[in-house]
Scaffold this motif. Structure first.
Motif, PDB file in Angstrom:
ATOM      1  N   VAL A   1      28.633  59.308  81.792  1.00 43.19           N
ATOM      2  CA  VAL A   1      29.085  58.066  82.423  1.00 43.19           C
ATOM      3  C   VAL A   1      28.665  56.855  81.606  1.00 43.19           C
ATOM      4  CG1 VAL A   1      28.781  56.569  84.441  1.00 43.19           C
ATOM      5  CG2 VAL A   1      29.206  59.021  84.747  1.00 43.19           C
ATOM      6  N   VAL A   2      27.388  56.837  81.202  1.00 40.02           N
ATOM      7  CA  VAL A   2      26.889  55.705  80.392  1.00 40.02           C
ATOM      8  C   VAL A   2      27.660  55.607  79.079  1.00 40.02           C
ATOM      9  CG1 VAL A   2      24.900  54.804  79.127  1.00 40.02           C
ATOM     10  CG2 VAL A   2      24.589  55.707  81.444  1.00 40.02           C
ATOM     11  N   SER A   3      27.913  56.776  78.475  1.00 36.65           N
ATOM     12  CA  SER A   3      28.648  56.791  77.208  1.00 36.65           C
ATOM     13  C   SER A   3      30.096  56.328  77.402  1.00 36.65           C
ATOM     14  CB  SER A   3      28.636  58.202  76.608  1.00 36.65           C
ATOM     15  OG  SER A   3      27.313  58.640  76.388  1.00 36.65           O
ATOM     16  N   ALA A   4      30.727  56.750  78.496  1.00 37.98           N
ATOM     17  CA  ALA A   4      32.107  56.344  78.767  1.00 37.98           C
ATOM     18  C   ALA A   4      32.201  54.830  78.950  1.00 37.98           C
ATOM     19  CB  ALA A   4      32.627  57.061  80.018  1.00 37.98           C
TER      20      ALA A   4
ATOM     21  N   GLU B   1      37.572  56.356  83.375  1.00 38.76           N
ATOM     22  CA  GLU B   1      37.007  57.705  83.291  1.00 38.76           C
ATOM     23  C   GLU B   1      35.625  57.736  83.926  1.00 38.76           C
ATOM     24  OE1 GLU B   1      38.838  59.965  82.524  1.00 38.76           O
ATOM     25  OE2 GLU B   1      40.189  59.525  80.880  1.00 38.76           O
ATOM     26  N   ALA B   2      34.792  56.739  83.611  1.00 39.82           N
ATOM     27  CA  ALA B   2      33.437  56.693  84.152  1.00 39.82           C
ATOM     28  C   ALA B   2      33.468  56.605  85.672  1.00 39.82           C
ATOM     29  CB  ALA B   2      32.676  55.500  83.564  1.00 39.82           C
TER      30      ALA B   2
ATOM     31  N   ILE C   1      30.545  66.700  64.395  1.00 43.31           N
ATOM     32  CA  ILE C   1      31.500  67.369  63.496  1.00 43.31           C
ATOM     33  C   ILE C   1      32.876  66.705  63.549  1.00 43.31           C
ATOM     34  CG2 ILE C   1      32.739  69.527  63.080  1.00 43.31           C
ATOM     35  CD1 ILE C   1      30.205  70.993  64.103  1.00 43.31           C
ATOM     36  N   THR C   2      33.347  66.412  64.770  1.00 44.84           N
ATOM     37  CA  THR C   2      34.701  65.866  64.919  1.00 44.84           C
ATOM     38  C   THR C   2      34.758  64.344  64.876  1.00 44.84           C
ATOM     39  OG1 THR C   2      34.536  65.778  67.327  1.00 44.84           O
ATOM     40  CG2 THR C   2      35.305  67.849  66.355  1.00 44.84           C
ATOM     41  N   LYS C   3      33.581  63.707  65.023  1.00 44.85           N
ATOM     42  CA  LYS C   3      33.499  62.243  65.123  1.00 44.85           C
ATOM     43  C   LYS C   3      34.280  61.728  66.332  1.00 44.85           C
ATOM     44  CE  LYS C   3      31.396  62.316  61.143  1.00 44.85           C
ATOM     45  NZ  LYS C   3      29.930  62.169  61.072  1.00 44.85           N
ATOM     46  N   ASP C   4      34.541  62.622  67.288  1.00 48.82           N
ATOM     47  CA  ASP C   4      35.304  62.266  68.491  1.00 48.82           C
ATOM     48  C   ASP C   4      34.323  62.157  69.667  1.00 48.82           C
ATOM     49  OD1 ASP C   4      36.971  62.011  70.669  1.00 48.82           O
ATOM     50  OD2 ASP C   4      38.409  63.538  69.988  1.00 48.82           O
ATOM     51  N   LEU C   5      33.870  60.912  69.907  1.00 40.78           N
ATOM     52  CA  LEU C   5      32.884  60.686  70.962  1.00 40.78           C
ATOM     53  C   LEU C   5      33.454  61.013  72.345  1.00 40.78           C
ATOM     54  CD1 LEU C   5      30.051  59.744  71.672  1.00 40.78           C
ATOM     55  CD2 LEU C   5      30.907  57.379  71.735  1.00 40.78           C
ATOM     56  N   ARG C   6      34.730  60.696  72.540  1.00 42.11           N
ATOM     57  CA  ARG C   6      35.369  60.973  73.827  1.00 42.11           C
ATOM     58  C   ARG C   6      35.361  62.470  74.129  1.00 42.11           C
ATOM     59  NH1 ARG C   6      39.142  58.502  77.195  1.00 42.11           N
ATOM     60  NH2 ARG C   6      40.487  59.962  78.315  1.00 42.11           N
ATOM     61  N   LEU C   7      35.635  63.293  73.126  1.00 47.22           N
ATOM     62  CA  LEU C   7      35.629  64.745  73.294  1.00 47.22           C
ATOM     63  C   LEU C   7      34.228  65.237  73.644  1.00 47.22           C
ATOM     64  CD1 LEU C   7      37.047  67.493  73.142  1.00 47.22           C
ATOM     65  CD2 LEU C   7      36.553  67.511  70.672  1.00 47.22           C
ATOM     66  N   ALA C   8      33.227  64.680  72.974  1.00 44.49           N
ATOM     67  CA  ALA C   8      31.841  65.078  73.243  1.00 44.49           C
ATOM     68  C   ALA C   8      31.447  64.738  74.682  1.00 44.49           C
ATOM     69  CB  ALA C   8      30.901  64.389  72.259  1.00 44.49           C
ATOM     70  N   ILE C   9      31.849  63.536  75.125  1.00 41.29           N
ATOM     71  CA  ILE C   9      31.531  63.118  76.497  1.00 41.29           C
ATOM     72  C   ILE C   9      32.242  64.013  77.504  1.00 41.29           C
ATOM     73  CG2 ILE C   9      31.767  61.245  78.169  1.00 41.29           C
ATOM     74  CD1 ILE C   9      31.528  59.290  75.800  1.00 41.29           C
ATOM     75  N   THR C  10      33.481  64.369  77.195  1.00 35.47           N
ATOM     76  CA  THR C  10      34.249  65.240  78.091  1.00 35.47           C
ATOM     77  C   THR C  10      33.583  66.607  78.222  1.00 35.47           C
ATOM     78  OG1 THR C  10      36.283  64.117  77.425  1.00 35.47           O
ATOM     79  CG2 THR C  10      36.517  66.241  78.537  1.00 35.47           C
ATOM     80  N   ILE C  11      33.035  67.119  77.115  1.00 37.03           N
ATOM     81  CA  ILE C  11      32.306  68.404  77.161  1.00 37.03           C
ATOM     82  C   ILE C  11      31.117  68.306  78.104  1.00 37.03           C
ATOM     83  CG2 ILE C  11      30.851  69.973  75.810  1.00 37.03           C
ATOM     84  CD1 ILE C  11      32.754  69.486  73.453  1.00 37.03           C
ATOM     85  N   LEU C  12      30.422  67.158  78.065  1.00 39.06           N
ATOM     86  CA  LEU C  12      29.287  66.961  78.962  1.00 39.06           C
ATOM     87  C   LEU C  12      29.724  67.023  80.425  1.00 39.06           C
ATOM     88  CD1 LEU C  12      27.294  64.022  77.288  1.00 39.06           C
ATOM     89  CD2 LEU C  12      26.708  66.440  77.316  1.00 39.06           C
TER      90      LEU C  12
END
Length: 609
Positions: free
Chosen positions: A71-74, A82-83, A251-262
């Protein structure tokens, strides 16, 4: 504490803000939509952060930590919608969990509501002027007045008056029990007629009723091996999700993808699914009069392959009556008086039967004082009565004392009590006990559920034991056993690889109840049954045993269903994420729907009542 007390209000406020956000978005007021979503994230996110921080103090990486970081990252990358949606969905799931647990615990509240709240206190047994006081003010030794139609507030002894008490909630007796001076009474039972003055012996949580409630409350907080495994899995799983999310982000530099995994990696349904099944299963069983001391007990019940039964007080009513009386030497009246004197010191069912016979025989003489009373385990009592050495018990007791105890006048297929005075056999009484209603049907139902090995162990001689259960479907009947012999027999069954349950009433059954893989006690037994057994059949009906097995199977099946639903949800979410079909908000929706599904699945156990 503030957030937990206002959980419902927070969810309502966030829902209103969510509606405002979508109205703003459709009206072109993006600032209103963003502001509403940020407000949702703050209102619902703060309690998550507080809980996550609290868990971290105990070195626990919780689910709340995953959501909090996401949430904080979003918010940090401007994904306000999204948050907000993630926090709202998580809060809805959290609220549903709380509501469901509260509902499943209603069975405990219903038991608590049956407990007396007030009592009528008097100063002396013969007084009828009373003061109504709160039950918490009652102390051991206080005198209480109990009127017709009211609850008996304590476990105690009648010191004045007489009447009849409905004790079905404690002992399972179908008929009201006669209460006179010196009779025992139980808290939570109803005085259906008469007026009693009762002296308190046990109050509050120490009463039999209080202990039953406490046992169920403790049981609902207990865990099965499966649940403990899930908890350990969650402790390792959560850090793993954090590591995977960080690695994917780097690896992907995709912060949104990383947050979604969380967000999608939260095993919420896995964590809530097992407790819901446990609490609902134990609560539902309790409402049916089957108290399990923990979900582990019901889990173990599904694994049992051998059921070992005690006879007296378990398969029989435990309320024997005296039949034939044979006077062998001396005066019958004197022998009965000696016998009544020594049995007056015992609370054994046989003692109560003998005293009842003595009173009905017209003997009104005061009983003799006794001294040096000693219980001989599984045999009887030794004592000095009116200066004479007395033995009361079975043939084994007298034979061990060198007294010939056999007589042709006694039936070999009846239980009997022998009296010896000064090493002389004086008196013999034949006693009989009736099978409890439904025993045959209960054993038949157990056979239909599983091919159990059914064993009867009895302290009576072999002929008596076999006659008592003639026509019942037992694989093995063994008599002439002391309590320690029963425990040794169970050890042998266990050594042969059998998962064994012992069903007893707590009278001389403690060793067997303790050593068996599962101890099952009749609620009409002694306090020792409540302390030692794993499952208690409150109304003492054998017909509840196959029902308990069914409940145990339902609970464990429901638990495994919830685990499967939870794991499949996480698996499908990650497949959908990496194939481009699932995103953060839609994934969180699926995640929360899975929580709702396991909650509803657990609730089925309540509806099966």
């Amino acid at each position: 504490m503030f957030f937990s007390q206002h959980k419902k209000g927070s969810v309502v406020l966030m829902t209103i803000l969510l509606i405002a956000a979508y109205l703003g978005r459709f009206s072109g007021l993006d600032w209103l939509a963003d502001l509403s979503m940020v407000a949702i994230a703050v209102i619902g996110g703060l309690p998550l952060i507080v809980r996550a921080a609290g868990a971290l103090r105990f070195k626990i990486i919780s689910i709340e930590l995953l959501v909090s970081i996401a949430v904080v990252s979003a918010i940090a990358i401007g994904e306000y919608s999204e948050a907000g949606i993630v926090v709202w969905l998580f809060s809805i799931g959290d609220f549903l969990e709380a509501v469901t647990l509260k509902k499943t615990r209603k069975s405990i509240q219903e038991l608590v509501d049956l407990a007396p709240k007030t009592a009528l206190k008097i100063n002396q047994p013969h007084e009828r002027v009373f003061t109504q006081v709160d039950i918490d003010e009652i102390e051991k030794g206080d005198y209480l007045l109990v009127k017709t139609g009211s609850q008996i507030p304590v476990d105690g002894r009648v010191v004045d008056g007489s009447g009849y008490a409905d004790q079905a909630s404690i002992t399972g007796e179908s008929k009201p029990s006669r209460k006179t001076i010196d009779s025992s009474v139980f808290a939570g039972t109803i005085l259906t007629s008469g007026t009693l003055a009762v002296q308190a012996e046990k109050v509050g949580e120490d009463t039999t009723f209080g202990k039953l409630i406490e046992l169920v409350e403790e049981a609902q907080d207990s865990q099965t091996k499966t649940q403990r495994l899930i908890d350990r899995f969650s402790q390792f799983y959560t850090p793993l999700v954090l590591v995977i999310a960080a690695a994917v982000g780097l690896i992907t530099k995709d912060l949104r993808l990383a947050i979604t995994i969380l967000v999608l990696g939260c095993p919420g349904a896995l964590v809530i699914g097992v407790p819901i099944s446990t609490v609902a299963g134990i609560g539902s069983a309790a409402k049916q009069g089957m108290i399990a001391k923990g979900s582990a007990a019901l889990d173990q019940l599904t694994k049992i392959d051998t059921l070992v039964f005690d006879k007296t007080g378990t398969l029989t009513t435990g309320q024997p009556s005296v039949g034939k009386v044979i006077n062998i030497n001396g005066s019958l009246a004197e022998n009965l008086k000696i016998l009544a004197s020594i049995e007056h010191e015992s609370d054994h069912p046989l003692a109560r039967a003998i005293l009842e016979y003595y009173q009905k025989s017209g003997q009104n003489d005061a009983i003799y004082p006794i001294s040096n009373s000693q219980i001989v385990d599984g045999r009887g009592i030794k004592a000095t009565v009116n200066g004479q050495s007395v033995l009361v018990g079975n043939e084994r007791l007298l034979n061990e004392a060198g007294i010939a105890a056999s007589t042709s006048q006694l039936s070999a297929t009846s239980s009997h009590v022998l009296l010896a005075v000064n090493e002389e056999l004086r008196l013999a009484l034949e006693v009989s006990d009736q099978l409890r209603g439904g025993v045959k049907d209960a054993l038949h139902d157990l056979r239909k559920l599983k091919d159990y090995q059914l064993v009867l162990l009895s302290g009576d001689n072999q002929a008596v034991a076999e006659k008592t259960v003639a026509g019942l479907d037992f694989d093995l009947v063994v008599g002439d056993l002391l309590p320690v012999d029963k425990a040794e027999f169970i050890k042998k069954l266990q050594a042969a690889g059998h998962q064994t349950a012992f069903v007893g009433d707590g009278i001389n059954d403690n060793p067997a109840l303790s050593i068996a893989d599962l101890g099952i006690a009749m609620g009409s037994g002694t306090e020792a049954a409540i302390e030692v057994a794993d499952i208690i059949l409150v109304d003492s009906s054998p017909t509840k045993l196959p029902i308990a097995v069914k409940y145990a199977k339902k609970m464990m099946r429901n638990m495994y269903e919830n685990i499967t639903i939870a794991l499949l949800t996480v698996l499908l979410l990650f497949i959908g994420l990496f194939t481009g079909y699932i995103y953060m908000a839609s994934g969180m929706l699926v995640h929360e729907l899975s929580i709702l599904i396991v909650i509803l699945n657990g609730m089925r156990l309540i509806r099966h009542n």
